[in-house]
Design a protein around this motif. Structure first.
Motif, PDB file in Angstrom:
ATOM      1  N   MET A   1      21.432  20.468 -20.930  1.00 59.34           N
ATOM      2  CA  MET A   1      22.028  19.314 -19.568  1.00 59.34           C
ATOM      3  C   MET A   1      22.266  17.906 -20.048  1.00 59.34           C
ATOM      4  O   MET A   1      20.691  17.934 -19.699  1.00 59.34           O
ATOM      5  CB  MET A   1      21.701  19.272 -18.465  1.00 59.34           C
ATOM      6  N   CYS A  28      20.351  20.552  -5.351  1.00 55.26           N
ATOM      7  CA  CYS A  28      21.318  20.526  -6.892  1.00 55.26           C
ATOM      8  C   CYS A  28      21.115  18.614  -7.236  1.00 55.26           C
ATOM      9  O   CYS A  28      20.469  18.457  -8.176  1.00 55.26           O
ATOM     10  CB  CYS A  28      22.796  20.327  -6.754  1.00 55.26           C
ATOM     11  N   GLN A  31      18.168  18.271  -8.827  1.00 58.41           N
ATOM     12  CA  GLN A  31      18.042  18.342 -10.182  1.00 58.41           C
ATOM     13  C   GLN A  31      19.363  17.336 -11.130  1.00 58.41           C
ATOM     14  O   GLN A  31      19.393  18.398 -12.146  1.00 58.41           O
ATOM     15  CB  GLN A  31      17.823  19.533 -10.592  1.00 58.41           C
ATOM     16  N   VAL A  33      22.389  16.907 -10.544  1.00 59.32           N
ATOM     17  CA  VAL A  33      23.637  17.568 -10.481  1.00 59.32           C
ATOM     18  C   VAL A  33      24.026  16.525  -8.939  1.00 59.32           C
ATOM     19  O   VAL A  33      23.719  17.297  -7.546  1.00 59.32           O
ATOM     20  CB  VAL A  33      23.885  19.012 -10.507  1.00 59.32           C
ATOM     21  N   LYS A 314      24.291  24.918 -14.605  1.00 60.23           N
ATOM     22  CA  LYS A 314      23.386  24.074 -15.690  1.00 60.23           C
ATOM     23  C   LYS A 314      23.631  24.930 -17.390  1.00 60.23           C
ATOM     24  O   LYS A 314      23.870  24.372 -18.359  1.00 60.23           O
ATOM     25  CB  LYS A 314      22.371  23.773 -15.651  1.00 60.23           C
ATOM     26  N   ASP A 318      25.341  22.886 -20.254  1.00 58.93           N
ATOM     27  CA  ASP A 318      24.583  22.914 -21.220  1.00 58.93           C
ATOM     28  C   ASP A 318      25.485  23.471 -22.414  1.00 58.93           C
ATOM     29  O   ASP A 318      25.337  23.582 -23.807  1.00 58.93           O
ATOM     30  CB  ASP A 318      23.226  23.804 -21.417  1.00 58.93           C
TER      31      ASP A 318
END
Ligand SMILES: Nc1ncnc2c1ncn2[C@@H]1O[C@H](COP(=O)(O)OP(=O)(O)O)[C@@H](O)[C@H]1O
Ligand SMILES: [Mg+2]
Length: 340
Positions: A1, A28, A31, A33, A314, A318
């Motif tokens: 990501m 989120c 991380q 997001v 994620k 990805d």
């Protein structure tokens, strides 16, 4: 990501509160997001761009059958999605719509025993009753389907408070208690234990819940029992309908390999990442029996839900990246014009 991803959540107020979206957003954010709470009542393009949209539009889909405003909201959502092919939908609308109709979801369940023959997994026989006119031929149709009393009667629509109103029918004399459109499903005695399986992408979790007690097989002159499924299979449910009348040896726990095979088959059949399946174990044959499939369930009793959902988001991002597809938010970042 890579970079900061934007995930739109399109949920009813009730679902948003129940899943504690605010807490998930915080997790989120730590991380990379960003969670965006979408407002379906407002134009969606200015709320985007989104890399992924996670949604549960069950209310809107069901209401759009008879309500102009819901039809409008759904059309608005669909046109946004079609105009933004780079945005991934969790889960696809047609797959979800299918599960809102018990006629369709029971057809999927009834095919499981073919694909999962090696695991002795099945679903109870059932009959779809479309209209009151069908009732005259019900008994003949029951015989054809190998369907015998007692029966559990469930509404055709699998969402909303009415969908949890069910009945147990013990003989042909009580068939007039049935209100089509509905399904009549064979009742399977299972020792009052329900195994709820919650799926998040490639992970799944099993949680035990209370369930209906055993009833003798075959017709009897008992009156129809009307009940609400929330009285019997919520974590806190406690009802005379879940208290076993007899001492019963404990059933073996479901084989984890068989559960994994069931989940894998459903992932393929449904094309969905967020769903649940209710499984009971037949006390006579010990066969794993699927009785219900749920869209984006509550994941109550699954403390790993948030981390699994974030991992899945994620992973999907990805995968998209490695296939070279670009999301709408990346188009935005590189100055591409949005299709708005
Ligand atoms: N075929 C069946 N045999 C025995 N019990 C059943 C059967 N179908 C449903 N039940 C019981 O009724 C409850 C509700 O049924 P379900 O189909 O899961 O509806 P809901 O959509 O309300 O969850 C289940 O949790 C289980 O206790
Ligand atoms: Mg259920």
């Amino acid at each position: 990501m890579s970079g900061r991803s934007r995930v739109g959540f399109c949920l009813s107020d009730k679902k948003r509160k129940r899943m504690n979206l605010a807490a998930f957003s915080e997790m989120c954010a730590g991380q990379g997001v960003q969670v965006v709470e979408m407002d379906l009542g407002q134009p969606l393009a200015p709320q985007g761009p989104f890399d992924i949209i996670v949604h549960k539009l069950s209310d809107v889909i069901v209401e759009s059958e008879h309500d102009q405003q819901s039809r409008h909201l759904l059309a608005n959502f669909q046109s946004y999605v079609s105009a933004h092919p780079g945005t991934i939908l969790l889960d696809p609308l047609p797959a979800m719509t299918r599960l809102l109709d018990r006629f369709a979801s029971y057809r999927i369940m009834s095919q499981l025993h073919n694909s999962l023959r090696d695991w002795r997994i099945c679903s109870p026989p059932y009959l779809a009753i479309h209209s009151p006119g069908d009732m005259s031929s019900t008994q003949q149709a029951m015989a054809k389907q190998d369907l015998s009393f007692p029966l559990i009667c469930k509404t055709r629509v699998a969402h909303g408070s009415l969908s949890h109103e069910m009945s147990l029918i013990f003989s042909a004399a009580s068939l007039p208690d049935v209100h089509p459109p509905c399904v009549l499903q064979g009742f399977v005695s299972h020792g009052a234990v329900l195994h709820k399986v919650f799926v998040v992408g490639d992970r799944h979790f099993c949680v035990e819940r209370p369930s209906l007690k055993n009833f003798p097989s075959g017709p009897c002159d008992r009156k129809t029992i009307f009940f609400n499924s929330h009285e019997v299979s919520k974590p806190e449910s406690s009802s005379h309908l879940t208290a076993l009348d007899e001492q019963m040896p404990c059933l073996p726990p479901p084989s984890s390999e068989a559960m994994a095979a069931l989940v894998q088959e459903l992932r393929v059949q449904l094309g969905m990442a967020l769903f649940g399946v209710d499984v009971i174990i037949d006390i006579r044959t010990h066969t794993l029996t699927a009785i219900d499939i749920n869209i984006f369930p509550g994941y109550e009793g699954v403390p790993q839900f948030f981390s699994s959902l974030l991992d899945h988001i994620k992973k999907v991002l990805d995968q998209r990246h490695s296939t070279g597809l670009r999301s709408d938010s990346e188009h935005g970042a590189t100055g591409f014009q949005h299709n708005t």
